[in-house]
Design an enzyme around this catalytic site. Structure first.
Site, PDB file in Angstrom:
ATOM      1  N   PRO A  15       7.149-129.130 119.071  1.00  0.00           N
ATOM      2  CG  PRO A  15       8.963-127.950 118.178  1.00  0.00           C
ATOM      3  CD  PRO A  15       8.630-129.080 119.107  1.00  0.00           C
ATOM      4  N   GLY A  16       6.097-129.730 116.575  1.00  0.00           N
ATOM      5  CA  GLY A  16       5.457-130.189 115.358  1.00  0.00           C
ATOM      6  C   GLY A  16       6.365-130.560 114.211  1.00  0.00           C
ATOM      7  N   GLY A  17       7.660-130.641 114.432  1.00  0.00           N
ATOM      8  CA  GLY A  17       8.575-130.982 113.345  1.00  0.00           C
ATOM      9  C   GLY A  17       8.340-132.373 112.785  1.00  0.00           C
ATOM     10  CE  LYS A  18      11.391-136.437 116.561  1.00  0.00           C
ATOM     11  NZ  LYS A  18      11.637-135.108 117.189  1.00  0.00           N
ATOM     12  CB  CYS A  36       4.914-135.754 123.511  1.00  0.00           C
ATOM     13  SG  CYS A  36       4.273-136.725 124.899  1.00  0.00           S
ATOM     14  CG  ASP A  76       9.370-136.330 119.777  1.00  0.00           C
ATOM     15  OD1 ASP A  76      10.404-136.862 120.217  1.00  0.00           O
ATOM     16  OD2 ASP A  76       9.364-135.233 119.200  1.00  0.00           O
ATOM     17  CG  ASP A 122       2.768-130.822 123.472  1.00  0.00           C
ATOM     18  OD1 ASP A 122       3.718-131.559 123.159  1.00  0.00           O
ATOM     19  OD2 ASP A 122       2.850-129.934 124.341  1.00  0.00           O
ATOM     20  CB  CYS A 157      16.293-135.403 121.874  1.00  0.00           C
ATOM     21  SG  CYS A 157      15.431-134.315 123.028  1.00  0.00           S
TER      22      CYS A 157
END
Length: 514
Positions: free
Chosen positions: A295-298, A292, A398, A337, A451
């Site tokens: 948008p790819g931040g982690k 998941c 995530d 994703d 989150c």
């Protein structure tokens, strides 16, 4: 991380249609609010709104829209006390609430707020309600302090969510529900493969952008050992949010915008992975998964940790960790994703950060990156449809969630979510966990992240999962952690601490031999 999305249950709303962006600023904000009530997300309608306006109007429109959303339910309850009879027309209620925000929160001059809001009602073809709108706004304008105090007295959440937060966080309830009405600070994650945090903070100072250095310490007990793993995460918190175009070297990938609490994920799973390597002298290849991922931040953060190599051809590690990873020759990182448009956002982010596969190859890092559009409830990393095979050394999940921990940044969430979404989301989370867990190798780690600030999606989800998997062991976070609140399993960050990061939940699981 994919948020679950559900249109609000309101049968008085018209079917969703293309958003029409014409008319005055207030008309466009009203139409945007109506679109959100029809199920469209703030992220999908904000840019069309702002792009339709002249530069001089964008700031006011942004403030009017976001403030109305943050105070939505409090304004709605106030409105019910101001009208002699129930107001059923959604368009009329929305128009009045936009007027109330101007009078109570944005300090717009009374005559301008009232006149322009009445005119907006005419533009959206609700002229029959102008007398009512005018009367209510004039009443409030006579004593704004009284009505502002009344509006601020209680929460601005749907009752079902306020009730659940009362059940989950009784001690923090008042501070939490009031905190969710506020805006959130902007945090930056510095790409340490490009520059240091200290050097980048100096560059920001030179650009007249003031920041605070924020450092969080994490610690967790190592399985089958008396040792503790510790690590620190540094970020920069801006005194005032700014456009990314104003950030030095943003386009070159020196920095990313990411909440402080979200920045804990990659370092924790990275440290756990290094611990696994140290306990397995025979491992030479690693296969790790970001599930998941959009948008790819982690994902980008994890790649930055790998990419910023100093002591090892694969990992940037402290000297104490160097011996553990000395035998590693190859890493394969798979990211999945289930939404193609969100996959494109992953590519966009990695491209800006110079972390796409070709960049990794040019840097002579033996790292293979594979990004897959797939459903995490069914996808098999080994490529076998019917049987699960343990192929991953570490998994960062995530997880989809109701995103109640980021309401400050996405205030439309309180409108878009419904009570039944929590149960549906918990089922989805469980399905993903049950599918991915068999694909984790013995001795491996899974970091579960949401989150959300609802326990059903977090600690209770973990308790249920462990009760059905004898080989799942919860890794205990230690008192060295200067973030979050210890739970029965994992730690919960709430958006009310001194850091002012978003609401995130973390649980680290270790897979033991059965």
């Amino acid at each position: 991380m994919r948020q679950t999305t559900t249109a609000p249950r309101n049968n008085k709303l018209k079917p969703s249609s293309n958003l029409i962006m014409n008319g005055s600023v207030r008309v466009r904000v009203i139409r945007t609010l109506l679109a959100i009530q029809n199920g469209q997300s703030l992220s999908s309608v904000l840019d069309p709104l702002l792009n339709s306006l002249h530069d001089g109007d964008k700031g006011f429109a942004h403030a009017l829209l976001l403030t109305t959303l943050r105070q939505w339910y409090a304004l709605s309850r106030l409105l019910d006390t101001l009208a002699d009879n129930p107001i059923d027309e959604v368009e009329v209620r929305t128009t009045i609430q936009v007027g109330l925000v101007q009078l109570l929160y944005l300090e717009v001059a009374d005559h301008a707020a009232i006149h322009e809001t009445v005119e907006a009602a005419k533009e959206i073809e609700f002229a029959h309600a102008t007398g009512l709108i005018n009367a209510i706004l004039r009443k409030v304008a006579k004593n704004p302090n009284k009505f502002r105090k009344k509006c601020n007295k209680n929460h601005s959440l749907p009752n079902w969510l306020a009730y659940q937060l009362k059940q989950d966080w009784s001690e923090q309830y008042n501070e939490l529900t009031q905190g969710l009405r506020q805006s959130a600070p902007m945090f930056l994650r510095v790409n340490t493969a490009v520059t240091s945090v200290d050097d980048y903070q100096k560059e920001l100072y030179g650009a007249e952008i003031d920041t605070d250095l924020v450092e969080l310490t994490s610690g967790f007990n190592l399985p089958h050992s008396s040792d503790t793993a510790t690590l620190s995460t540094q970020a920069l918190r801006l005194h005032q949010s700014t456009a990314v175009s104003a950030l030095p070297k943003f386009a070159e990938g020196a920095v990313s915008v990411q909440d402080m609490h979200a920045q804990l994920a990659a370092p924790i799973i990275h440290k756990a992975l290094i611990n696994k390597i140290g306990n397995d002298n025979d491992v030479t290849d690693l296969h790790i998964l970001d599930a998941c991922a959009a948008p790819g931040g982690k994902l980008a953060h994890w790649l930055e940790l790998i990419h910023s190599a100093k002591h090892s051809p694969l990992f940037h590690v402290k000297q104490s960790d160097a011996e553990a990873v000395s035998g590693i020759s190859k890493i394969k990182l798979t990211a999945i994703d289930n939404e193609a448009p969100r996959i494109e956002r992953i590519y966009d982010n990695l491209d800006r950060l110079n972390l796409k596969q070709e960049n990794l190859e040019q840097a002579e890092k033996n790292v293979a990156l594979d990004i897959v559009c797939a459903d995490a409830t069914r996808w098999q990393g080994a490529g076998k449809k019917d049987t699960s095979e343990a192929v991953f050394d570490a998994i960062l999940l995530d997880s989809p969630c109701t995103a109640t921990g980021v309401i400050r940044r996405h205030p439309d969430i309180s409108i878009l979510r419904a009570e039944e979404d929590v149960e549906q989301t918990a089922v989805l989370q469980a399905d993903i966990l049950h599918n991915l867990w068999p694909q984790l190798k013995v001795g491996g780690y899974l970091l579960y992240v949401t989150c959300s600030i609802l326990k059903q999606e977090n600690a209770l989800q973990m308790q249920d999962f462990i009760s059905h998997h004898d080989d799942a062991v919860a890794v205990e976070f230690t008192e060295e952690c200067n973030w979050g609140i210890a739970q029965t399993i994992g730690r919960q960050c709430l958006p009310i601490d001194g850091i002012s990061g978003d609401g995130f939940y973390y649980a680290l699981l270790h897979k033991a031999a059965e």
